[in-house]
Design a protein around this motif. Structure first.
Motif, short mmCIF file in Angstrom:
data_model
loop_
_atom_site.label_atom_id
_atom_site.label_comp_id
_atom_site.label_asym_id
_atom_site.label_seq_id
_atom_site.Cartn_x
_atom_site.Cartn_y
_atom_site.Cartn_z
N LEU A 25 0.85 -1.22 -0.03
CA LEU A 25 -0.07 -0.11 -0.11
C LEU A 25 0.94 1.29 -0.02
N ILE A 26 0.90 2.13 -1.00
CA ILE A 26 1.55 3.25 -1.20
C ILE A 26 0.97 4.56 -1.17
N ASP A 27 1.63 5.42 -0.54
CA ASP A 27 1.08 6.78 -0.26
C ASP A 27 2.20 7.65 -0.23
N CYS A 28 2.04 8.87 -0.44
CA CYS A 28 2.94 10.07 -0.51
C CYS A 28 2.73 11.05 0.51
N HIS A 29 3.47 11.72 1.04
CA HIS A 29 3.14 12.91 2.01
C HIS A 29 2.93 14.19 0.91
N LYS A 30 1.85 15.01 1.21
CA LYS A 30 1.41 16.00 0.37
C LYS A 30 2.45 16.89 -0.15
N SER A 31 3.58 17.30 0.91
CA SER A 31 4.50 18.18 0.64
C SER A 31 5.86 17.96 0.76
N ARG A 32 5.96 17.16 1.73
CA ARG A 32 7.44 16.32 1.82
C ARG A 32 7.50 15.26 0.99
N ASN A 33 9.12 14.95 0.66
CA ASN A 33 9.09 13.96 -0.55
C ASN A 33 9.43 12.51 0.51
N TRP A 34 8.22 12.18 0.99
CA TRP A 34 8.28 11.05 1.76
C TRP A 34 7.57 10.06 1.09
N VAL A 35 7.77 8.99 1.09
CA VAL A 35 6.56 7.69 0.56
C VAL A 35 6.68 6.76 1.47
N ILE A 36 5.35 6.45 1.87
CA ILE A 36 4.98 5.53 2.75
C ILE A 36 4.56 4.35 2.20
N VAL A 37 5.10 3.35 2.73
CA VAL A 37 4.95 1.74 2.02
C VAL A 37 4.24 0.91 3.22
N GLY A 38 3.01 0.64 3.10
CA GLY A 38 2.36 -0.24 4.03
C GLY A 38 2.39 -1.69 3.56
N ASN A 39 2.46 -2.67 4.68
CA ASN A 39 2.84 -4.06 4.54
C ASN A 39 4.15 -4.29 3.65
N ALA A 40 5.26 -3.61 4.13
CA ALA A 40 6.50 -3.62 3.53
C ALA A 40 7.18 -5.07 3.66
N ARG A 41 6.95 -5.58 4.90
CA ARG A 41 7.58 -6.94 4.90
C ARG A 41 6.56 -8.09 5.32
N GLY A 42 5.28 -7.48 5.49
CA GLY A 42 4.36 -8.35 5.63
C GLY A 42 3.19 -7.40 6.25
N ALA A 43 1.95 -8.17 6.56
CA ALA A 43 0.81 -7.32 6.78
C ALA A 43 1.10 -6.45 8.33
N GLY A 44 0.43 -5.25 8.19
CA GLY A 44 0.85 -4.30 9.21
C GLY A 44 1.98 -3.67 9.41
N ASP A 45 3.16 -3.98 8.46
CA ASP A 45 4.52 -3.30 8.57
C ASP A 45 4.47 -1.97 7.86
N LEU A 46 4.85 -0.88 8.30
CA LEU A 46 4.84 0.34 7.93
C LEU A 46 6.06 0.93 7.84
N VAL A 47 6.57 1.57 6.59
CA VAL A 47 7.87 1.90 6.75
C VAL A 47 7.74 3.42 5.72
N ILE A 48 8.63 4.38 6.18
CA ILE A 48 8.69 5.79 5.51
C ILE A 48 10.08 5.84 4.87
N TYR A 49 9.88 6.28 3.49
CA TYR A 49 11.14 6.57 2.71
C TYR A 49 11.34 7.86 2.56
N GLN A 50 12.48 8.47 2.40
CA GLN A 50 12.60 9.67 1.64
C GLN A 50 13.14 9.49 0.31
N ALA A 51 12.41 10.24 -0.50
CA ALA A 51 12.74 10.23 -2.00
C ALA A 51 13.69 11.39 -2.53
N GLY A 52 15.01 11.01 -2.49
CA GLY A 52 15.70 12.17 -2.81
C GLY A 52 16.04 13.02 -1.67
N GLU A 53 16.86 14.21 -1.89
CA GLU A 53 17.25 15.02 -1.13
C GLU A 53 16.20 16.08 -0.81
#
Length: 245
Positions: A217-245
């Protein structure tokens, strides 16, 4: 404020192709059954609805008939459209329209993965022919195959537009041809998250670290370059990544 509910329009299954009528399940978590509602960012009277093998666009000022119908089942007719995971306009200007159909190879003797998730990008002013599909299919048998075999859509949304960069969207991708990668390009998972240029189909960014699932499940912060990935390693796992600088 009103206590009554008005029905603006109703979508029925009567016009659907016969091969789809038996498969519809409104409670299914299969990504081919999308139900999201898209709203044009600058003309909020325009709304889009996934209706099995088509996308219908209505003007809320007159809902008697859709103003546009994208018959995805008539695009690349060699494949059956099993459903559409999601559809929406690009979030800043609405210049592009994204549809996420799940296709199945029509040939009964086809071997291997018979179901394909491919994004279809349209110019919002010309919704009859896509300007790009991804992953692109080789035009000739000798043409080098893409690193990516198919997208892997999320239920109800398909792929997600990037809110801070117009014309870029994020999706899960299946990297079947990892052996083509060399050196630091090697990744540990077959399923990555990629940012795709809507016009060229080029990969703008790719996330593979700490991922280990088949659909995210993928979503993005509306103004910051953050990408939120749900179920990253399994159900219920949530990871936030910074895309670029």
């Amino acid at each position: 404020r009103t206590k009554t509910v008005d029905t603006l329009f109703s979508l029925t299954d009567e016009e659907l192709p016969l091969e789809l009528e038996h498969s519809w399940d409104e409670f299914s978590h299969d990504p081919k059954f999308g139900t999201n509602i898209g709203v044009h960012p600058t003309n909020t009277n325009l709304t889009s609805f996934c209706h099995q093998s088509s996308v219908k666009i209505f003007d809320l000022r007159n809902t008697s008939q859709p103003v546009e119908t994208i018959r995805v089942d008539q695009l690349h007719p060699a494949m059956i459209t099993k459903g559409i995971s999601g559809a929406n306009w690009s979030p800043q200007s609405g210049k592009y329209f994204l549809a996420c159909p799940v296709k199945k190879n029509f040939r009964k003797n086809y071997e291997g993965n018979s179901e394909f998730h491919k994004t279809y990008i349209f110019d919002s002013n010309h919704l009859t022919t896509p300007i790009q599909t991804w992953p692109a299919m080789p035009k000739t048998p000798k043409e080098k195959k893409s690193l990516y075999d198919t997208a892997s859509f999320s239920h109800n949304f398909g792929a997600n537009w990037c809110p801070w960069e117009e014309g870029v969207y994020w999706t899960t991708a299946t990297c079947k041809y990892n052996k083509q990668r060399t050196g630091i390009q090697k990744i540990q998972t077959q399923f990555t998250v990629v940012a795709v240029d809507a016009v060229t189909g080029g990969i703008v960014a790719e996330i593979s670290e700490d991922l280990g699932n088949s659909t995210y499940l993928i979503d993005c912060h509306k103004s910051r370059n953050w990408v939120i990935v749900g179920n990253a390693r399994g159900a219920g796992d949530l990871v936030i990544y910074q895309a670029g600088e």
